[in-house]
Design an enzyme around this catalytic site. Sequence first.
Site, mmCIF file in Angstrom:
data_model
loop_
_atom_site.group_PDB
_atom_site.id
_atom_site.type_symbol
_atom_site.label_atom_id
_atom_site.label_comp_id
_atom_site.label_asym_id
_atom_site.label_seq_id
_atom_site.Cartn_x
_atom_site.Cartn_y
_atom_site.Cartn_z
ATOM 1 N N HIS A 101 0.890 -1.167 0.000
ATOM 2 C CA HIS A 101 0.000 0.000 0.000
ATOM 3 C C HIS A 101 0.926 1.215 0.000
ATOM 4 O O HIS A 101 2.016 1.157 0.594
ATOM 5 C CB HIS A 101 -0.826 0.124 1.275
ATOM 6 C CG HIS A 101 -1.739 -1.029 1.578
ATOM 7 N ND1 HIS A 101 -1.315 -2.154 2.216
ATOM 8 C CD2 HIS A 101 -3.073 -1.189 1.373
ATOM 9 C CE1 HIS A 101 -2.345 -2.978 2.373
ATOM 10 N NE2 HIS A 101 -3.416 -2.419 1.864
ATOM 11 N N ASP A 104 2.358 1.990 3.341
ATOM 12 C CA ASP A 104 3.300 1.026 3.939
ATOM 13 C C ASP A 104 4.730 1.490 3.700
ATOM 14 O O ASP A 104 5.659 1.105 4.414
ATOM 15 C CB ASP A 104 3.204 -0.360 3.273
ATOM 16 C CG ASP A 104 1.818 -0.958 3.346
ATOM 17 O OD1 ASP A 104 1.062 -0.578 4.248
ATOM 18 O OD2 ASP A 104 1.509 -1.807 2.480
HETATM 19 C C1 XLS Z 1 -7.684 -6.469 4.431
HETATM 20 C C2 XLS Z 1 -7.154 -6.750 3.111
HETATM 21 C C3 XLS Z 1 -6.040 -5.827 2.651
HETATM 22 C C4 XLS Z 1 -5.843 -5.932 1.166
HETATM 23 C C5 XLS Z 1 -5.044 -4.829 0.566
HETATM 24 O O1 XLS Z 1 -8.459 -7.221 4.984
HETATM 25 O O2 XLS Z 1 -6.752 -8.092 3.100
HETATM 26 O O3 XLS Z 1 -4.866 -6.065 3.343
HETATM 27 O O4 XLS Z 1 -5.252 -7.148 0.799
HETATM 28 O O5 XLS Z 1 -5.564 -3.590 0.857
#
Ligand code: XLS
Length: 441
Positions: A101, A104
């Site tokens: 993301h 991140d």
């Molecule tokens: C949350 C999601 C998230 C997605 C990416 O539950 O798994 O981490 O994979 O935004």
Amino acid sequence: MKEIFPSVPAIRYEGAGSKNKFAFKYYDAERVILGKPMKEHLPFAMAWWHNLCATGTDMFGRGTADKSFGAEEGTMAHAKAKVDAGFEFMKKLGIRYFCFHDVDLVPEADDIKETNRRLDEISDYILEKMKGTNIKCLWGTANMFGNPRYMNGAGSTNSADVFCFAAAQVKKALDLTVKLGGRGYVFWGGREGYETLLNTDVKFEQENIARLMKMAVSYGRSIGFKGDFYIEPKPKEPMKHQYDFDAATAIGFLRAYGLDKDFKMNIEANHATLAGHTFEHELRISSINGMLGSIDANQGDMLLGWDTDEFPFDVYSATKCMYEVLKAGGLTGGFNFDAKNRRPSYTAEDMFLGYILGMDTFALGLIKAAQLIEDGRIDAFVKERYASYESGIGKKIVSDEATLAELAEYAAKLGAPALPGSGRQEYLESVFNEVLFGRNE
Ligand code: XLS
Ligand code: CA
Ligand code: CA
């Protein structure tokens, strides 16, 4: 450069007899299964957020794991230390992809212009690190659920200004994905949903999500993004009702808004079970619709009703997953370990042990799924089960040559049909066990 994980060696395949905890027991990258090396069947990816950012914080307590990697948290020095740690980690495990993301990668600033400047700086640094390695980005995404401005969603927000911030983040995250050679771009509808209909215009919100997605496709294509966009379905959490409940719902949405040519599914195992489905159900629904794109490889806990994001351990589930993937001819995306260590597994070694477990579980799943296909009894049974459509009246039905009146006449002549053949579920489950465990004396 100084090693960040000096106590962990490069992880090699040593086979099932090995007692070395820092070795693969099943994942043998070069081993050929059904004509392809394991590493090509299984493009594994590291999830930046869990692996390099998450410290084990939960609603009841602070983090237990130290993810400072020797730098002060909240600084660009820390952002770079995470890149160093991530690349050492991926190299030691032989992982060739990562997912991220935007937030991140760098600490988010108060002003989006400064956040974007930081993102430019860190992505230059990541590009430098990628040189001379075979590590690439699997997919990128924008975090449009953490910042308080997204309390009512991003594409589905009631605020046009917030919608613009979502658009700005998607634009930047697409720039980064393209810059880092990403195969895909994910929309996980974090807060795209609602708590109560008393304050919500569902139709308006869904139309606006589609608008944001269309803008993303048009911008992405204009900057040379050739990969797939993905929706990652999830039924709930954080919202009570999330619009992308499951694969069938998300596929219906994409078709309704003409987005189905550019989008596929990113199926997460834990989200499948939260939706009351099995992982393999979600994969099959995606694949029969030509929309199986990528996988978030993790597992939930059937005794808990939330998204625990555990490392995959369940070999039955991994085998059924790989059966679907092999039948679909593989993924255009990969297997992203959207998984985190349990809170008490807080050491740097545990980060590696989690990935070793996940990679070995999927390697076993691949080996066993290929054996199930080669064994052929399940395929043969399914084919036989529908054999009545291969000739006579059945063939007429599936060739779209029959009318309702004709079928009614046929039924009247028969008086009553014979019962359909037995489903033989217990027999098929025993075939499955036999392939998994073989002879055992
Ligand atoms: C949350 C999601 C998230 C997605 C990416 O539950 O798994 O981490 O994979 O935004
Ligand atoms: Ca996920
Ligand atoms: Ca999850």
